[in-house]
Each structure stands twice: as structure tokens, then as C-alpha cells.
Design an enzyme around this catalytic site. Structure first.
Site, PDB file in Angstrom:
ATOM      1  N   CYS A 135       4.083  -5.871  16.151  1.00 20.35           N
ATOM      2  CA  CYS A 135       3.490  -5.001  17.160  1.00 20.35           C
ATOM      3  C   CYS A 135       2.018  -5.407  17.284  1.00 20.35           C
ATOM      4  O   CYS A 135       1.349  -5.642  16.284  1.00 20.35           O
ATOM      5  CB  CYS A 135       3.626  -3.539  16.760  1.00 20.35           C
ATOM      6  SG  CYS A 135       5.343  -3.068  16.523  1.00 20.35           S
ATOM      7  N   SER A 178      10.469   6.151   9.547  1.00 17.33           N
ATOM      8  CA  SER A 178       9.837   5.803  10.819  1.00 17.33           C
ATOM      9  C   SER A 178      10.271   4.400  11.220  1.00 17.33           C
ATOM     10  O   SER A 178      10.235   3.480  10.410  1.00 17.33           O
ATOM     11  CB  SER A 178       8.314   5.846  10.652  1.00 17.33           C
ATOM     12  OG  SER A 178       7.676   5.402  11.833  1.00 17.33           O
ATOM     13  N   CYS A 208      -0.954  -3.570  15.278  1.00 15.67           N
ATOM     14  CA  CYS A 208      -0.721  -3.160  13.886  1.00 15.67           C
ATOM     15  C   CYS A 208      -1.198  -4.204  12.887  1.00 15.67           C
ATOM     16  O   CYS A 208      -0.960  -5.404  13.059  1.00 15.67           O
ATOM     17  CB  CYS A 208       0.765  -2.889  13.699  1.00 15.67           C
ATOM     18  SG  CYS A 208       1.215  -2.476  12.008  1.00 15.67           S
ATOM     19  N   GLU A 244       0.817  -1.201   0.000  1.00 14.33           N
ATOM     20  CA  GLU A 244       0.000   0.000   0.000  1.00 14.33           C
ATOM     21  C   GLU A 244       0.854   1.255   0.000  1.00 14.33           C
ATOM     22  O   GLU A 244       1.923   1.292   0.593  1.00 14.33           O
ATOM     23  CB  GLU A 244      -0.839   0.046   1.273  1.00 14.33           C
ATOM     24  CG  GLU A 244      -1.817  -1.083   1.371  1.00 14.33           C
ATOM     25  CD  GLU A 244      -2.546  -1.089   2.702  1.00 14.33           C
ATOM     26  OE1 GLU A 244      -2.716  -2.183   3.260  1.00 14.33           O
ATOM     27  OE2 GLU A 244      -2.913  -0.014   3.190  1.00 14.33           O
ATOM     28  N   CYS A 250      -1.556   1.779   7.688  1.00 11.47           N
ATOM     29  CA  CYS A 250      -1.148   1.049   6.505  1.00 11.47           C
ATOM     30  C   CYS A 250      -1.184  -0.440   6.814  1.00 11.47           C
ATOM     31  O   CYS A 250      -0.908  -0.848   7.921  1.00 11.47           O
ATOM     32  CB  CYS A 250       0.262   1.458   6.110  1.00 11.47           C
ATOM     33  SG  CYS A 250       0.252   2.332   4.560  1.00 11.47           S
ATOM     34  N   CYS A 295       3.117   8.219   1.691  1.00 10.57           N
ATOM     35  CA  CYS A 295       3.536   7.250   2.698  1.00 10.57           C
ATOM     36  C   CYS A 295       3.897   5.970   1.947  1.00 10.57           C
ATOM     37  O   CYS A 295       3.051   5.372   1.282  1.00 10.57           O
ATOM     38  CB  CYS A 295       2.377   7.031   3.668  1.00 10.57           C
ATOM     39  SG  CYS A 295       2.726   5.810   4.921  1.00 10.57           S
ATOM     40  N   CYS A 318       5.347  -7.529   7.857  1.00 14.54           N
ATOM     41  CA  CYS A 318       6.357  -7.034   8.797  1.00 14.54           C
ATOM     42  C   CYS A 318       6.639  -8.127   9.819  1.00 14.54           C
ATOM     43  O   CYS A 318       5.734  -8.831  10.260  1.00 14.54           O
ATOM     44  CB  CYS A 318       5.849  -5.780   9.497  1.00 14.54           C
ATOM     45  SG  CYS A 318       7.089  -5.077  10.619  1.00 14.54           S
ATOM     46  N   GLY A 356       5.700  -2.425   6.807  1.00 15.39           N
ATOM     47  CA  GLY A 356       7.074  -2.897   6.965  1.00 15.39           C
ATOM     48  C   GLY A 356       7.931  -2.043   7.875  1.00 15.39           C
ATOM     49  O   GLY A 356       7.555  -0.929   8.240  1.00 15.39           O
TER      50      GLY A 356
HETATM   51  N1  SAH Z   1       7.572  -0.082  11.021  1.00 13.05           N
HETATM   52  C1  SAH Z   1       7.716   1.324  11.142  1.00 13.05           C
HETATM   53  C2  SAH Z   1       7.000   2.125  10.071  1.00 13.05           C
HETATM   54  C3  SAH Z   1       5.645   1.654   9.665  1.00 13.05           C
HETATM   55  S1  SAH Z   1       4.363   1.791  10.875  1.00 13.05           S
HETATM   56  C4  SAH Z   1       7.293   1.769  12.520  1.00 13.05           C
HETATM   57  O1  SAH Z   1       6.750   0.969  13.263  1.00 13.05           O
HETATM   58  O2  SAH Z   1       7.560   2.925  12.841  1.00 13.05           O
HETATM   59  C5  SAH Z   1       4.024   3.539  10.838  1.00 13.05           C
HETATM   60  C6  SAH Z   1       3.346   4.044  12.086  1.00 13.05           C
HETATM   61  O3  SAH Z   1       1.971   3.645  12.136  1.00 13.05           O
HETATM   62  C7  SAH Z   1       3.991   3.550  13.363  1.00 13.05           C
HETATM   63  O4  SAH Z   1       4.156   4.586  14.282  1.00 13.05           O
HETATM   64  C8  SAH Z   1       2.974   2.553  13.838  1.00 13.05           C
HETATM   65  O5  SAH Z   1       3.110   2.300  15.193  1.00 13.05           O
HETATM   66  C9  SAH Z   1       1.686   3.220  13.437  1.00 13.05           C
HETATM   67  N2  SAH Z   1       0.510   2.350  13.466  1.00 13.05           N
HETATM   68  C10 SAH Z   1       0.446   1.035  13.175  1.00 13.05           C
HETATM   69  N3  SAH Z   1      -0.824   0.583  13.308  1.00 13.05           N
HETATM   70  C11 SAH Z   1      -1.570   1.642  13.699  1.00 13.05           C
HETATM   71  C12 SAH Z   1      -2.957   1.826  14.006  1.00 13.05           C
HETATM   72  N4  SAH Z   1      -3.805   0.825  13.927  1.00 13.05           N
HETATM   73  N5  SAH Z   1      -3.363   3.056  14.377  1.00 13.05           N
HETATM   74  C13 SAH Z   1      -2.501   4.090  14.439  1.00 13.05           C
HETATM   75  N6  SAH Z   1      -1.198   3.988  14.146  1.00 13.05           N
HETATM   76  C14 SAH Z   1      -0.735   2.769  13.796  1.00 13.05           C
HETATM   77 FE1  SF4 Z   2       5.334  -2.664  14.276  1.00 14.22          FE
HETATM   78 FE2  SF4 Z   2       5.820  -0.894  12.320  1.00 14.22          FE
HETATM   79 FE3  SF4 Z   2       5.915  -3.522  11.830  1.00 14.22          FE
HETATM   80 FE4  SF4 Z   2       3.566  -2.385  12.310  1.00 14.22          FE
HETATM   81  S1  SF4 Z   2       4.896  -1.966  10.565  1.00 14.22           S
HETATM   82  S2  SF4 Z   2       4.330  -4.351  13.163  1.00 14.22           S
HETATM   83  S3  SF4 Z   2       4.147  -0.814  13.791  1.00 14.22           S
HETATM   84  S4  SF4 Z   2       7.274  -2.390  13.201  1.00 14.22           S
END
Ligand code: SAH
Ligand code: SF4
Length: 356
Positions: free
Chosen positions: A121, A196, A124, A89, A338, A110, A117, A164
Site C-alpha cells: 500500500c 484487520s 504504509c 513491532e 506500525c 497491536c 508486507c 504484515g
Molecule cells: N495489513 C493489514 C493490517 C496491518 S495495517 C491491513 O492493511 O489492514 C493496520 C492499519 O494501519 C491499516 O488500516 C492500514 O491501512 C493502517 N495504516 C498503515 N499505514 C498508516 C499510516 N501511515 N497512517 C495511518 N494508518 C496507517
Molecule cells: Fe497495506 Fe496493511 Fe501491508 Fe501496510 S501492512 S502494506 S496497510 S496490507
């Protein structure tokens, strides 16, 4: 070979191998990035035999748009199919004072850096199905080119915040940044690109040591190791103390303010005492805290706190002396989550048993 992963020097070496003068590389780059043509047959100032060999070595593949969705405002989300059938995406975010915390005419893309990934987390969508593969530099560059072409907009800001973990795909990420930044490429300033990360300490240090002034955003989401550890498994490997040391080094070397992203998740990290801890934890670092109300993900139980609670968290942070903003617009939900469009579409493909 991947057409959009090549640097100027690599094109020069390639045309030299084919017995051609160096300026052919310049011509190729002008077609790709100035005129936005990647079909070799259209590159009429190149000799036909050269075009034929280049066509064979570098087939002009492009990301294919699978689906597009909007968030009710001008934010647009694109789902692209890759050559191997995987999907990623990209999101186009229009100028918005509330998104950036200041008046601005920026248009931001973005970009995704991996399919899926590995970091898992808990909140996510991107990691729900695990990690599939790294994107090539060309697949990152192409997100920029395709979204500009599909939207007719000129993009002047990039965030590597899509699907990712960018720093887990470090070499391809840096190659993509180099190409997007190059004068012979799209020529976007490094200061207009933000990486990020969930907090990969060795790569943050590596990024601090290279010369481009790219911006850094850290997904913090917790002010103690206990809270952060519950929602971000990566915290076990790189706990807060180590992460903040690396951030301090980044700020020191780059002479640049960084951003801490903090998603507000109801009853997990949105208590007022967490705000005070967050302010004191980050005090030693020149940083802005960006509060983002959690965007609910289908299939996960986490909730977004009500607005009053979000505002109270912001106020508590400011009272404790932190520089902080709260993203208030619902329209930008789409950008903060995303991975969700891909998940939805993959689910519906599975249900329909088809790919369109
Ligand atoms: N992997 C990297 C970049 C991609 S995620 C990272 O984790 O920073 C980009 C951002 O979106 C991160 O801050 C992540 O924690 C946030 N994010 C992921 N899922 C989300 C959600 N459901 N609502 C709000 N932010 C979210
Ligand atoms: Fe965590 Fe970023 Fe990977 Fe989502 S994309 S699982 S926020 S590291």
C-alpha cells in the site's frame, strides 16, 4: 521446534511419544501460560529426564526487546528481535474512550503477523522494504506474553493490525488465535480479537466459515475503485464490489458488525464527495466506519488533512446516514503506523553499521 506454537493436543501427543502420561501436557501448559515460565529447568514438577528431552526439542527462546518508545501518553511501542535477526513491532494501547469511541477500560495489544508486507500500500511503512517472512503462531503469541511481562499490564484486547497482512498468513494466524483463546492458554475471548485486512476476499470467506467469533476490520481507504486502486494495489485483484460481497457474507454468517477503516489522506480521499460515496457504498453492510487521520511516514509524500477537513468528512458521512467515528488523539498515532519504528531503527543500524 517452536515452544509457543503448540496446542494442548500436540503437547499430549508429544509427551505420549516420550512415554509420559497425558497430565504432563497440562503441567507444561500451566507453566507456560499460568505461571509464565518457559525455562524447562524451573518446571520442577516434571521429571528431570523429561525436562532434558523437552529442552532439546523445544529450546525456550523468547522475543528480545530491542527498543521501546512512547507517544507522550501511555501508549508504548516495542521493537522485538526474532531468532533469525529480523525485527517486528508490537504496540500496547491503554484504555481510551476516544480510541474506542466509548468509555472503556480495555488495554489493547497491536500484534504483527509478518516481517514486512507484500501488499505495498502506497502510504504504509510496513511494506516499504517488501515482505521478508511469515511469523509463526508462537511469535504472535509471544508478542502478547512479552508485552504483558514488560508492561506488567493485563491485556484484554488484541488487534492484528501490526506489521504484515494477517490473512496472507492465515494458518499461523488461526493457530495463534486458537492458542490465545484457549482455556489452557491466555483465555482471551474471540470477540476481543480483531483481524484487520487490506481485503483478501478468499480468506475473508474462509474466516466467515470458521466458528470463532473474531472481529473483522477492513482497510478500505477509498470509496471508488479508482481512488482505492491508486493507493492499494490489492484493489486490482479484489475490487470493491467483490470485497463488499465478502464483507456482507461475513456479517450474515457471524451476525456481527464489522469495521471499515478509512485513513484520511489530504487531497487523495478526503473530499466531501468521497464521504457521500463511502456512505452509499457501505450502506448495505452492518458496519462502523472508523476514520483515522493519516500518520505521516518519513520518505513518503502523503499528508494528513487539517482538523477542520477531518471533521467535515465525519459530518458528511453522518449526514449521509453512516455510523462513523473519528480518531482524534495524536497520542495514538504510534499505533496507526506500525512498521515505522522498525524502519527507523533499521536505517540507523545501517548508518551506524551496528546492531545496538
Ligand atoms: N495489513 C493489514 C493490517 C496491518 S495495517 C491491513 O492493511 O489492514 C493496520 C492499519 O494501519 C491499516 O488500516 C492500514 O491501512 C493502517 N495504516 C498503515 N499505514 C498508516 C499510516 N501511515 N497512517 C495511518 N494508518 C496507517
Ligand atoms: Fe497495506 Fe496493511 Fe501491508 Fe501496510 S501492512 S502494506 S496497510 S496490507
Amino acid at each position: 521446534m517452536d515452544l509457543l506454537s503448540q496446542t494442548k493436543e500436540e503437547w499430549e501427543a508429544r509427551v505420549a511419544e516420550m512415554g509420559q502420561p497425558k497430565f504432563r501436557a497440562k503441567q507444561i501448559l500451566e507453566w507456560l501460560y499460568l505461571r509464565r515460565v518457559r525455562n524447562w529447568a524451573e518446571m520442577t514438577n516434571l521429571p528431570a529426564p523429561l525436562r532434558a528431552s523437552l529442552e532439546e526439542a523445544f529450546p525456550p527462546a523468547a522475543l528480545a526487546k530491542v527498543r521501546e518508545s512512547g507517544a507522550g501518553d501511555a501508549t508504548r511501542k516495542f521493537l522485538f528481535g526474532l531468532a533469525d535477526g529480523q525485527m517486528i513491532e508490537s504496540v500496547l494501547i491503554p484504555a481510551s474512550p476516544a480510541f474506542y469511541g466509548e468509555a472503556s477500560d480495555r488495554r489493547t495489544i497491536c500484534i504483527s503477523t509478518q516481517v514486512g508486507c507484500a501488499y505495498g500500500c502506497k502510504f504504509c511503512a510496513s511494506g516499504l522494504d517488501g515482505w521478508k517472512r511469515n511469523l509463526t503462531a508462537g511469535e504472535m503469541v509471544d508478542q502478547f506474553l512479552q508485552v504483558e511481562a514488560l508492561s506488567g499490564e493485563k491485556i484484554n484486547n488484541i488487534v492484528f493490525m501490526g506489521m504484515g497482512e494477517p490473512l496472507a498468513n492465515y494458518d499461523n494466524l488461526m493457530r495463534a488465535i486458537g492458542i490465545l483463546n484457549a482455556q489452557w492458554g491466555p483465555g482471551l475471548g474471540a470477540r476481543h480479537m480483531t483481524v484487520s485486512t487490506s481485503g483478501l476476499v478468499p480468506q475473508i470467506r474462509q474466516l466467515a466459515d470458521q466458528s470463532l467469533q473474531v472481529r473483522l476490520a477492513i482497510s478500505l481507504h477509498g470509496a471508488t475503485d479508482v481512488v482505492r486502486g491508486e493507493i492499494m494495489p490489492v484493489n486490482k485483484k479484489y475490487p470493491l464490489g467483490e470485497l463488499l460481497d465478502a464483507c456482507e457474507e461475513y456479517v450474515g454468517k457471524k451476525k456481527q458488525r464489522i469495521t471499515f477503516e478509512y485513513i484520511l489522506i489530504r487531497d487523495v480521499n478526503d473530499m466531501p464527495e468521497q464521504a457521500a460515496l463511502l456512505a452509499s457504498l457501505t450502506r448495505r453492510i452492518d458496519a462502523k466506519i472508523n476514520l483515522i487521520p493519516y500518520n505521516v511516514v518519513e520518505g513518503l509524500d502523503w499528508q494528513r488533512p487539517e482538523e477542520g477537513r477531518q471533521e467535515a468528512f465525519l459530518a458528511a458521512l453522518r449526514k449521509a446516514g453512516a455510523l462513523a467515528t473519528l480518531r482524534r488523539e495524536k497520542g495514538h498515532d504510534i499505533a496507526a503506523a506500525c512498521g515505522q519504528l522498525r524502519l527507523q531503527v533499521e536505517k540507523s543500524f545501517a548508518a551506524e553499521g551496528s546492531v545496538n
